[in-house]
Design a protein around this motif. Structure first.
Motif, PDB file in Angstrom:
ATOM      1  N   SER A  15      33.415  42.928  22.408  1.00  0.00           N
ATOM      2  CA  SER A  15      33.677  43.450  23.754  1.00  0.00           C
ATOM      3  C   SER A  15      34.139  42.346  24.689  1.00  0.00           C
ATOM      4  O   SER A  15      35.084  42.526  25.478  1.00  0.00           O
ATOM      5  CB  SER A  15      32.408  44.109  24.323  1.00  0.00           C
ATOM      6  N   GLU A  16      33.482  41.179  24.598  1.00  0.00           N
ATOM      7  CA  GLU A  16      33.852  40.070  25.469  1.00  0.00           C
ATOM      8  C   GLU A  16      35.246  39.547  25.134  1.00  0.00           C
ATOM      9  O   GLU A  16      36.009  39.170  26.029  1.00  0.00           O
ATOM     10  CB  GLU A  16      32.810  38.958  25.384  1.00  0.00           C
ATOM     11  N   ALA A  17      35.586  39.536  23.856  1.00  0.00           N
ATOM     12  CA  ALA A  17      36.932  39.099  23.454  1.00  0.00           C
ATOM     13  C   ALA A  17      37.993  40.011  24.056  1.00  0.00           C
ATOM     14  O   ALA A  17      39.018  39.548  24.587  1.00  0.00           O
ATOM     15  CB  ALA A  17      37.043  39.078  21.930  1.00  0.00           C
ATOM     16  N   ILE A  18      37.747  41.302  23.998  1.00  0.00           N
ATOM     17  CA  ILE A  18      38.711  42.270  24.540  1.00  0.00           C
ATOM     18  C   ILE A  18      38.810  42.115  26.056  1.00  0.00           C
ATOM     19  O   ILE A  18      39.900  42.151  26.630  1.00  0.00           O
ATOM     20  CB  ILE A  18      38.302  43.706  24.134  1.00  0.00           C
ATOM     21  N   GLU A  19      37.655  41.912  26.727  1.00  0.00           N
ATOM     22  CA  GLU A  19      37.668  41.681  28.176  1.00  0.00           C
ATOM     23  C   GLU A  19      38.514  40.464  28.535  1.00  0.00           C
ATOM     24  O   GLU A  19      39.197  40.441  29.568  1.00  0.00           O
ATOM     25  CB  GLU A  19      36.242  41.460  28.688  1.00  0.00           C
ATOM     26  N   GLU A  20      38.459  39.452  27.681  1.00  0.00           N
ATOM     27  CA  GLU A  20      39.159  38.204  27.971  1.00  0.00           C
ATOM     28  C   GLU A  20      40.645  38.252  27.620  1.00  0.00           C
ATOM     29  O   GLU A  20      41.373  37.303  27.896  1.00  0.00           O
ATOM     30  CB  GLU A  20      38.477  37.062  27.212  1.00  0.00           C
ATOM     31  N   GLY A  21      41.081  39.338  27.007  1.00  0.00           N
ATOM     32  CA  GLY A  21      42.513  39.494  26.763  1.00  0.00           C
ATOM     33  C   GLY A  21      42.940  39.491  25.311  1.00  0.00           C
ATOM     34  O   GLY A  21      44.150  39.576  25.030  1.00  0.00           O
ATOM     35  N   VAL A  22      42.019  39.413  24.377  1.00  0.00           N
ATOM     36  CA  VAL A  22      42.383  39.487  22.964  1.00  0.00           C
ATOM     37  C   VAL A  22      42.786  40.925  22.644  1.00  0.00           C
ATOM     38  O   VAL A  22      42.049  41.870  22.941  1.00  0.00           O
ATOM     39  CB  VAL A  22      41.213  39.066  22.049  1.00  0.00           C
ATOM     40  N   HIS A  23      43.964  41.084  22.054  1.00  0.00           N
ATOM     41  CA  HIS A  23      44.424  42.416  21.641  1.00  0.00           C
ATOM     42  C   HIS A  23      44.101  42.590  20.164  1.00  0.00           C
ATOM     43  O   HIS A  23      44.579  41.823  19.327  1.00  0.00           O
ATOM     44  CB  HIS A  23      45.926  42.569  21.870  1.00  0.00           C
ATOM     45  N   VAL A  24      43.275  43.575  19.845  1.00  0.00           N
ATOM     46  CA  VAL A  24      42.860  43.781  18.457  1.00  0.00           C
ATOM     47  C   VAL A  24      43.647  44.929  17.839  1.00  0.00           C
ATOM     48  O   VAL A  24      43.673  46.043  18.377  1.00  0.00           O
ATOM     49  CB  VAL A  24      41.350  44.084  18.366  1.00  0.00           C
ATOM     50  N   GLU A  25      44.305  44.634  16.730  1.00  0.00           N
ATOM     51  CA  GLU A  25      45.014  45.648  15.952  1.00  0.00           C
ATOM     52  C   GLU A  25      44.114  46.035  14.782  1.00  0.00           C
ATOM     53  O   GLU A  25      43.970  45.292  13.809  1.00  0.00           O
ATOM     54  CB  GLU A  25      46.342  45.093  15.429  1.00  0.00           C
ATOM     55  N   TYR A  26      43.481  47.214  14.890  1.00  0.00           N
ATOM     56  CA  TYR A  26      42.614  47.686  13.818  1.00  0.00           C
ATOM     57  C   TYR A  26      43.450  48.325  12.706  1.00  0.00           C
ATOM     58  O   TYR A  26      44.617  48.663  12.892  1.00  0.00           O
ATOM     59  CB  TYR A  26      41.610  48.706  14.354  1.00  0.00           C
ATOM     60  N   LEU A  27      42.806  48.507  11.542  1.00  0.00           N
ATOM     61  CA  LEU A  27      43.468  49.141  10.394  1.00  0.00           C
ATOM     62  C   LEU A  27      44.825  48.486  10.114  1.00  0.00           C
ATOM     63  O   LEU A  27      45.843  49.155   9.916  1.00  0.00           O
ATOM     64  CB  LEU A  27      43.623  50.646  10.633  1.00  0.00           C
ATOM     65  N   THR A  28      44.800  47.174  10.111  1.00  0.00           N
ATOM     66  CA  THR A  28      46.026  46.395   9.899  1.00  0.00           C
ATOM     67  C   THR A  28      45.715  45.207   9.000  1.00  0.00           C
ATOM     68  O   THR A  28      44.679  44.554   9.169  1.00  0.00           O
ATOM     69  CB  THR A  28      46.581  45.880  11.240  1.00  0.00           C
ATOM     70  N   ALA A  29      46.611  44.912   8.072  1.00  0.00           N
ATOM     71  CA  ALA A  29      46.408  43.767   7.175  1.00  0.00           C
ATOM     72  C   ALA A  29      47.728  43.032   6.971  1.00  0.00           C
ATOM     73  O   ALA A  29      48.789  43.658   6.931  1.00  0.00           O
ATOM     74  CB  ALA A  29      45.857  44.223   5.830  1.00  0.00           C
ATOM     75  N   PRO A  30      47.673  41.705   6.852  1.00  0.00           N
ATOM     76  CA  PRO A  30      48.903  40.951   6.567  1.00  0.00           C
ATOM     77  C   PRO A  30      49.269  41.072   5.086  1.00  0.00           C
ATOM     78  O   PRO A  30      48.383  41.111   4.221  1.00  0.00           O
ATOM     79  CB  PRO A  30      48.507  39.513   6.917  1.00  0.00           C
ATOM     80  N   VAL A  31      50.558  41.129   4.796  1.00  0.00           N
ATOM     81  CA  VAL A  31      50.999  41.186   3.393  1.00  0.00           C
ATOM     82  C   VAL A  31      51.942  40.034   3.041  1.00  0.00           C
ATOM     83  O   VAL A  31      52.103  39.687   1.876  1.00  0.00           O
ATOM     84  CB  VAL A  31      51.692  42.533   3.068  1.00  0.00           C
ATOM     85  N   LYS A  32      52.555  39.412   4.060  1.00  0.00           N
ATOM     86  CA  LYS A  32      53.474  38.293   3.810  1.00  0.00           C
ATOM     87  C   LYS A  32      53.605  37.473   5.076  1.00  0.00           C
ATOM     88  O   LYS A  32      53.691  38.016   6.180  1.00  0.00           O
ATOM     89  CB  LYS A  32      54.856  38.809   3.374  1.00  0.00           C
ATOM     90  N   ILE A  33      53.609  36.139   4.917  1.00  0.00           N
ATOM     91  CA  ILE A  33      53.731  35.253   6.069  1.00  0.00           C
ATOM     92  C   ILE A  33      54.984  34.407   5.907  1.00  0.00           C
ATOM     93  O   ILE A  33      55.210  33.805   4.855  1.00  0.00           O
ATOM     94  CB  ILE A  33      52.496  34.342   6.212  1.00  0.00           C
ATOM     95  N   GLU A  34      55.793  34.357   6.970  1.00  0.00           N
ATOM     96  CA  GLU A  34      56.982  33.503   6.982  1.00  0.00           C
ATOM     97  C   GLU A  34      56.829  32.492   8.108  1.00  0.00           C
ATOM     98  O   GLU A  34      55.795  32.440   8.777  1.00  0.00           O
ATOM     99  CB  GLU A  34      58.226  34.375   7.139  1.00  0.00           C
ATOM    100  N   LYS A  35      57.845  31.688   8.338  1.00  0.00           N
ATOM    101  CA  LYS A  35      57.742  30.555   9.251  1.00  0.00           C
ATOM    102  C   LYS A  35      57.224  30.928  10.627  1.00  0.00           C
ATOM    103  O   LYS A  35      56.384  30.235  11.197  1.00  0.00           O
ATOM    104  CB  LYS A  35      59.097  29.859   9.381  1.00  0.00           C
ATOM    105  N   ASP A  36      57.698  32.013  11.207  1.00  0.00           N
ATOM    106  CA  ASP A  36      57.281  32.355  12.571  1.00  0.00           C
ATOM    107  C   ASP A  36      56.898  33.820  12.724  1.00  0.00           C
ATOM    108  O   ASP A  36      56.848  34.341  13.827  1.00  0.00           O
ATOM    109  CB  ASP A  36      58.375  32.003  13.580  1.00  0.00           C
ATOM    110  N   GLN A  37      56.646  34.496  11.614  1.00  0.00           N
ATOM    111  CA  GLN A  37      56.202  35.877  11.723  1.00  0.00           C
ATOM    112  C   GLN A  37      55.372  36.282  10.507  1.00  0.00           C
ATOM    113  O   GLN A  37      55.495  35.699   9.432  1.00  0.00           O
ATOM    114  CB  GLN A  37      57.378  36.843  11.890  1.00  0.00           C
ATOM    115  N   VAL A  38      54.503  37.251  10.729  1.00  0.00           N
ATOM    116  CA  VAL A  38      53.679  37.790   9.655  1.00  0.00           C
ATOM    117  C   VAL A  38      54.004  39.273   9.516  1.00  0.00           C
ATOM    118  O   VAL A  38      54.075  40.004  10.509  1.00  0.00           O
ATOM    119  CB  VAL A  38      52.178  37.581   9.941  1.00  0.00           C
TER     120      VAL A  38
END
Length: 536
Positions: free
Chosen positions: A274-297
């Motif tokens: 809750s505190e993270a969200i209050e402070e401005g962290v945007h949480v993307e639920y039901l999401t997973a990384p599958v590939k990472i490149e130089k400047d994007q995932v």
């Protein structure tokens, strides 16, 4: 026989839920009376880190607080911090036993290792703690940001342990636990934690712009961090991931945190989320990384399927839902593991040290191990509990009785009058949101004295209450209402049918009853009887 003599003292649900077994009702009663030094002495019977736990404990005690039957749990963690801060003027010197001449080495200066060292020293043994990093504290110092646990608080706790006679040696890397036995130590305790970062096994995971969560937090706490850029992506849903996300916000980044399940399944503490969200962290639920490149995932959306081995519903990829997130820095915080091989110890497949769970002894005689090195990543209070167990086991191994601390001989008082239902706990004061986003100042502020005393008066003193709960099984029609309204686990369904064809409710664990009478009032069959044994 007078009430004072007949008063039975049982284990309250909060104390039962505390891995270290802190006598919560007793120290809370001292706070209620304004005796903060006595409250602190009670806490120190079971843990050497009252300040640390007052700031950063996950407080499992509060989830079992009987006050929930009326309104809200007592603010047990914050009251511990009050006791530590107000009762530390002249901290009591622990009673030491006669010196035994036995020498014990502890590898690792986190909460588990230092707890074992503290109590082994009290038992009369000579203890030396070896720490590979420049400063002692382990995860307390390097894994928790200062906005949750200030560095000077960690210093204060460690200084007190060292002042009591424990030798702490830093910047020393021990490569073999057995080598310390060869050097003349009578026993060795391994408490090296779980620092090895987990990998997801996806393409691009080793790029330069990627840092694991613990390494990131260590650099933040050391002040060694390089520029992280404007956009930060954090992968993971545990406490390390949330701490990393909140730290990145304070460094001026726009932070997106991705987690493969929903918020309900996130292992991080709900307050921290809750505190993270209050402070401005945007949480993307039901999401997973599958590939990472130089400047994007590249991420993919997930949906929850059947439960997996952890008991949680397993995330399943949604075909065709891939999308990209840009970043300057990506923080991978998907878990850590122990590394038994680094100290030449027998380990399990997950890297934890193999021990006898009853006494934390490894297969190598004289070597014990505990904390995250044995359990994998856990909590501060669980690590402290492991340190206490290690102390008792090592003391017995060396010929002692294994008693960590003498029990108090205080008389059990009458349960004090409790504040009525609806007297909710005061909100914890926090620094301004602007400061939270731009500084590493401690977020929470301690209760003022008057509020602390009033909050302590909400405690039910469950340990001093003694009720007999019975169910007339012949007339109970098993509506289940008693089980619904009782959070203390007193009622269960019988496995036998009564003459009317119902499986009636059965009262067990009646020593947990606090006399709230909610079950009695809601029972439509008038099948429940509650009697105060003390008044009989």
């Amino acid at each position: 026989m007078g009430a004072q003599e007949s008063r039975k003292k049982s284990t309250a649900p909060c104390q039962e839920a505390c891995p270290a077994g802190i006598d919560v009702p007793r120290y809370v009663r001292h706070i209620r009376e304004g005796h903060f030094d006595q409250a602190l002495a009670v806490i120190r019977e079971r843990i050497p880190f009252p300040f640390v736990c007052g700031y950063a404990c996950v407080h499992p005690c509060e989830t079992k607080c009987a006050r929930i039957q009326y309104d809200q749990a007592v603010a047990i963690r914050m009251l511990k911090r009050v006791a530590a801060e107000r009762g530390d003027g002249k901290p009591p010197i622990p009673i030491k036993r006669t010196r035994t001449g036995r020498k014990i080495a502890v590898i690792g200066s986190g909460p588990c290792g230092l707890t074992a060292a503290y109590y082994l020293n009290i038992q009369g043994h000579n203890v030396t703690v070896y720490e590979a990093l420049p400063l002692a504290g382990g995860m307390l110092r390097y894994g928790i940001p200062e906005y949750r646990l200030p560095e000077d608080i960690v210093d204060r706790e460690i200084d007190r342990i060292a002042a009591g006679g424990v030798e702490v040696v830093t910047d020393v890397q021990v490569s073999s636990a057995e080598s310390l036995l060869v050097k003349g130590f009578d026993a060795v305790f391994v408490a090296t934690g779980a620092w090895k970062p987990a990998k997801m096994g996806i393409p691009g995971e080793d790029l330069d712009q990627i840092v694991d969560g613990l390494t990131f937090l260590t650099m933040v706490n050391e002040g060694n961090l390089q520029v992280i850029g404007r956009k930060v992506v954090v992968v993971g849903g545990g406490n390390t991931a949330v701490d990393a996300a909140r730290a990145a916000v304070r460094l001026g980044a726009e932070v997106v945190q991705i987690y493969r399940r929903t918020r309900v399944e996130m292992p991080a503490g709900s307050e921290e989320i809750s505190e993270a969200i209050e402070e401005g962290v945007h949480v993307e639920y039901l999401t997973a990384p599958v590939k990472i490149e130089k400047d994007q995932v590249t991420c993919i959306r997930m949906q929850l399927g059947d439960a997996d081995t952890s008991g949680r519903r397993a995330p399943v990829p949604v075909a065709g839902s891939e999308y990209a997130l840009g970043f300057d820095t990506l923080i991978m915080a998907v878990g850590q593991s122990a590394d038994a091989a680094s100290l030449c110890l027998e380990g399990r497949k997950n890297g934890t040290v193999r021990v006898d769970q009853r006494n934390l002894a490894t297969p190598k005689r004289g070597i014990f191990a505990g904390g995250d090195a044995v359990s994998g990543p856990s909590t501060i209070i669980e690590a402290i509990a492991q340190g206490r167990l290690a102390c008792a086991s090592i003391d017995r191994f060396l010929g002692g009785g294994g008693i960590v601390e003498p029990l108090s001989d205080e008389m059990n008082p009458e349960p004090p009058e409790t504040r009525p239902p609806g007297a909710v706990r005061p909100d914890i004061r926090k620094i301004s949101l602007k400061k939270r986003r731009t500084t590493f100042d401690a977020v929470e502020q301690v209760y003022p004295k008057k509020e602390a005393i009033a909050e302590a008066a909400r405690c039910m003193s469950c340990d001093l209450r003694d009720f007999d709960v019975t169910v007339n099984e012949l007339i109970c029609k098993d509506c289940g209402y008693c089980r619904e309204v009782c959070s203390l686990g007193i009622f269960k369904q019988s496995e036998q049918f009564n003459p009317s064809g119902y499986k009636p409710a059965v009262a067990e664990n009646t020593d947990k009853c606090i006399g709230c009478l909610r079950c009695l009032y809601i029972c439509p069959d008038f099948a429940i009887t509650i009697q105060d044994r003390i008044e009989v």
